[in-house]
Design a protein around this motif. Structure first.
Motif, mmCIF file in Angstrom:
data_model
loop_
_atom_site.group_PDB
_atom_site.id
_atom_site.type_symbol
_atom_site.label_atom_id
_atom_site.label_comp_id
_atom_site.label_asym_id
_atom_site.label_seq_id
_atom_site.Cartn_x
_atom_site.Cartn_y
_atom_site.Cartn_z
ATOM 1 N N GLU A 211 0.885 -0.941 -0.208
ATOM 2 C CA GLU A 211 -0.093 0.022 -0.071
ATOM 3 C C GLU A 211 0.993 1.164 -0.034
ATOM 4 O OE1 GLU A 211 -2.294 -0.057 3.917
ATOM 5 O OE2 GLU A 211 -3.525 -2.273 2.517
ATOM 6 N N GLY A 212 2.141 0.745 -0.278
ATOM 7 C CA GLY A 212 2.965 2.309 0.182
ATOM 8 C C GLY A 212 2.649 3.001 1.439
ATOM 9 N N GLN A 213 2.417 2.049 2.532
ATOM 10 C CA GLN A 213 2.990 2.778 3.598
ATOM 11 C C GLN A 213 4.150 2.790 4.334
ATOM 12 O OE1 GLN A 213 -0.397 1.340 5.708
ATOM 13 N NE2 GLN A 213 -1.903 2.133 4.995
ATOM 14 N N ARG A 214 4.846 1.691 4.345
ATOM 15 C CA ARG A 214 5.995 1.162 4.436
ATOM 16 C C ARG A 214 6.466 0.612 3.993
ATOM 17 N NH1 ARG A 214 7.833 -2.958 6.956
ATOM 18 N NH2 ARG A 214 9.869 -2.711 9.151
ATOM 19 N N ARG A 215 8.163 0.731 3.262
ATOM 20 C CA ARG A 215 9.018 -0.392 2.570
ATOM 21 C C ARG A 215 9.551 -1.521 3.117
ATOM 22 N NH1 ARG A 215 9.607 -1.046 -2.499
ATOM 23 N NH2 ARG A 215 11.380 -1.192 -2.376
ATOM 24 N N SER A 216 8.905 -2.784 2.686
ATOM 25 C CA SER A 216 9.427 -3.771 3.091
ATOM 26 C C SER A 216 11.248 -4.218 3.585
ATOM 27 C CB SER A 216 9.370 -5.087 2.554
ATOM 28 O OG SER A 216 10.074 -5.749 3.172
ATOM 29 N N SER A 217 11.668 -4.215 4.675
ATOM 30 C CA SER A 217 12.661 -4.385 5.233
ATOM 31 C C SER A 217 13.793 -5.608 4.442
ATOM 32 C CB SER A 217 12.626 -4.872 6.498
ATOM 33 O OG SER A 217 12.713 -4.141 7.830
ATOM 34 N N ARG A 218 13.531 -6.156 3.160
ATOM 35 C CA ARG A 218 13.884 -7.241 2.842
ATOM 36 C C ARG A 218 14.438 -6.579 1.772
ATOM 37 N NH1 ARG A 218 12.627 -12.105 2.107
ATOM 38 N NH2 ARG A 218 10.885 -12.516 2.506
ATOM 39 N N TYR A 219 13.941 -4.409 1.202
ATOM 40 C CA TYR A 219 14.273 -3.992 0.368
ATOM 41 C C TYR A 219 15.246 -2.949 0.944
ATOM 42 C CZ TYR A 219 11.413 -7.634 -2.246
ATOM 43 O OH TYR A 219 10.610 -8.746 -2.980
ATOM 44 N N THR A 220 14.605 -2.562 2.119
ATOM 45 C CA THR A 220 15.021 -0.927 2.469
ATOM 46 C C THR A 220 15.688 -0.808 3.987
ATOM 47 O OG1 THR A 220 13.119 -0.038 1.892
ATOM 48 C CG2 THR A 220 14.062 1.261 3.252
ATOM 49 N N ALA A 221 16.714 -0.275 4.325
ATOM 50 C CA ALA A 221 17.428 -0.853 5.137
ATOM 51 C C ALA A 221 16.650 0.330 6.433
ATOM 52 C CB ALA A 221 18.836 0.283 5.273
ATOM 53 N N ASN A 222 15.124 -0.392 6.896
ATOM 54 C CA ASN A 222 14.633 0.561 7.769
ATOM 55 C C ASN A 222 15.442 0.504 9.690
ATOM 56 O OD1 ASN A 222 11.900 1.337 6.431
ATOM 57 N ND2 ASN A 222 11.696 -1.013 6.521
ATOM 58 N N PRO A 223 15.152 1.216 9.761
ATOM 59 C CA PRO A 223 16.283 1.461 11.584
ATOM 60 C C PRO A 223 15.460 0.614 12.361
ATOM 61 C CG PRO A 223 14.185 3.889 10.912
ATOM 62 C CD PRO A 223 14.273 2.608 9.528
ATOM 63 N N VAL A 224 16.758 0.846 13.073
ATOM 64 C CA VAL A 224 16.291 -1.085 14.287
ATOM 65 C C VAL A 224 16.793 0.280 15.265
ATOM 66 C CG1 VAL A 224 16.680 -2.645 15.637
ATOM 67 C CG2 VAL A 224 15.799 -2.175 13.059
ATOM 68 N N GLU A 225 15.945 0.168 16.551
ATOM 69 C CA GLU A 225 16.616 1.164 17.538
ATOM 70 C C GLU A 225 16.454 -0.593 18.510
ATOM 71 O OE1 GLU A 225 14.932 4.419 18.599
ATOM 72 O OE2 GLU A 225 15.737 4.667 17.195
ATOM 73 N N ILE A 226 17.852 -0.323 19.736
ATOM 74 C CA ILE A 226 18.169 -1.177 20.676
ATOM 75 C C ILE A 226 18.416 -1.210 21.991
ATOM 76 C CG2 ILE A 226 19.277 -3.822 20.925
ATOM 77 C CD1 ILE A 226 20.428 -3.450 18.456
ATOM 78 N N GLN A 227 17.538 -1.492 22.905
ATOM 79 C CA GLN A 227 17.942 -1.464 24.355
ATOM 80 C C GLN A 227 18.884 -2.945 25.420
ATOM 81 O OE1 GLN A 227 14.300 -1.275 27.230
ATOM 82 N NE2 GLN A 227 15.210 0.310 27.754
ATOM 83 N N LEU A 228 20.029 -2.477 25.713
ATOM 84 C CA LEU A 228 20.529 -3.877 26.718
ATOM 85 C C LEU A 228 19.769 -3.628 27.899
ATOM 86 C CD1 LEU A 228 23.862 -2.560 25.978
ATOM 87 C CD2 LEU A 228 22.146 -4.149 24.907
#
Length: 384
Positions: A211-228
């Protein structure tokens, strides 16, 4: 007898209306985050195994240190391999001499056969001897090359740059080609954060992509944030790198990992973390304090101030927390006045004395590190 008539008393005055603090929802443009539990793994993990047999004569590194590609790590006793190489080189020299002689004999035989000094059969035999000498030389050269390779394999060098484990053999230990593990090297900068996602999230993402709302992570380097485990904020930032090609029939999940910068080497393989992955495009949301939301069995309610200062419950659909406030996805409009204080004795249809209040952000929201290219309820969201 004296009769005394009872005097009627007036009823007590009605109590004043309850005071309630009223405010309109805070509007924000937000993005959703989906949460996952995972662990860090090395971007490259190389197991070093001996390629030739022999006793270890030298260990040239310190356990647990960083090494660079090409650094010398182990030396296997080279003496038998040097002897084998010397023998192979001698065989090459002998084969070259035989080839030179065969070449000379074949040339002379061709000249003699032209004068009928020897038979054609003898000339053919000389040519065959020449071809055999050439093959013998090629075989000798191949054996010399194999001996050179074996000698080079006695020096075990780091195939990648990274952090080395402890040595599993010491000087004097005999190692067997193809069997004895010597040590391991892991490349930890950058490092991977590996996690498994439920099929429901995967379906959400591919529908958003369609639907063009969010690109798939298969093709796009979507951001990830991590907490230890010992952190209160998502301070480690990375980008999606890999999404597997299928869903596991055993677990109903799909494997994925993100790449995280680890220049100082703080993150190590095996460390657990909680990650949030960009879960939607941007959308407008209304925010209210959590204490303004009541639970009626399975429903979430807020009290809305109506005409004549009467309050009425309104079912709402809630979302994640943003800036310390709760997202309201559905049930109210931005202009409605919400009761945010004084809910303890609130009843439907009650008349209240409104007191004007204001909803303010209670925590700073971290915006995502990349604009996505909106979605079912995720675990978290942040304001834009």
């Amino acid at each position: 007898m004296l009769l005394v008539g009872a005097c009627g008393s007036e009823p007590p005055p009605a109590p004043p209306p309850q005071t309630a603090t009223i405010a309109t929802p805070l509007e924000r443009v937000v993005v959703d985050w989906d949460e996952y539990i995972g662990r860090f793994v090395a971007d490259e993990d190389v197991q070093l195994i001996a390629r030739v047999s022999g006793p270890i004569s030298r260990v040239a590194f310190r356990d647990g240190r960083d090494v660079r590609k090409g650094d010398l790590l182990f030396v296997i006793d080279q003496r038998p391999f040097r002897a084998t190489l010397a023998e192979a080189e001698a065989s090459v020299a002998s084969a070259r001499a035989s080839l030179a002689n065969a070449q000379s004999q074949a040339t002379r035989g061709q000249e003699l056969v032209d004068f009928d000094a020897i038979s054609r059969e003898e000339a053919d035999n000389l040519s065959a001897t020449l071809r055999s000498a050439r093959a013998t030389l090629a075989g000798a050269e191949a054996r010399r090359q194999a001996a050179q390779l074996d000698l080079s394999f006695t020096e075990v060098r780091a195939p990648i740059s990274g952090r080395i484990s402890n040595r599993l053999v010491d000087v004097g230990d005999f190692v067997t080609a193809g069997q004895t593990e010597l040590t391991r090297i892991m490349r930890v900068n950058p490092i991977r954060f590996s996690f498994d996602g439920a099929e429901s999230f995967y379906l959400k993402y591919i529908r958003q992509d369609a639907e063009g709302q969010r690109r798939s992570s298969r093709y796009t380097a979507n951001p990830v944030e991590i907490q230890l485990a010992d952190e209160s904020e998502f301070r480690w930032r990375g980008r999606m790198e890999f999404l597997n090609n299928g869903i596991s029939p055993d677990t109903g999940t799909i494997q994925a990992y993100a790449i995280v910068d680890n220049a100082d080497g703080f993150l190590v393989p095996g460390m657990f973390g909680r990650a949030r992955l960009l879960g939607s495009g941007t959308y407008k949301a209304m925010l209210v304090p959590d204490e303004a939301i009541l639970t009626d069995q399975t429903r979430k309610l807020v009290y809305v101030l109506g005409k004549d200062n009467k309050v009425a419950p309104r079912p709402v659909t809630t979302g994640p927390m943003v800036e310390g406030l709760r997202v309201i996805r559905d049930g109210i409009v931005p202009t409605e006045r919400i009761v945010i204080d004084g809910l303890a004795r609130m009843q439907p249809g009650m008349v209240v004395t409104p007191r004007k209040g204001q909803i303010k952000a209670r925590a700073k929201g971290d915006a995502p590190i990349a604009q996505p290219t909106t979605a079912p309820a995720p675990a978290q969201a942040t304001a834009r």
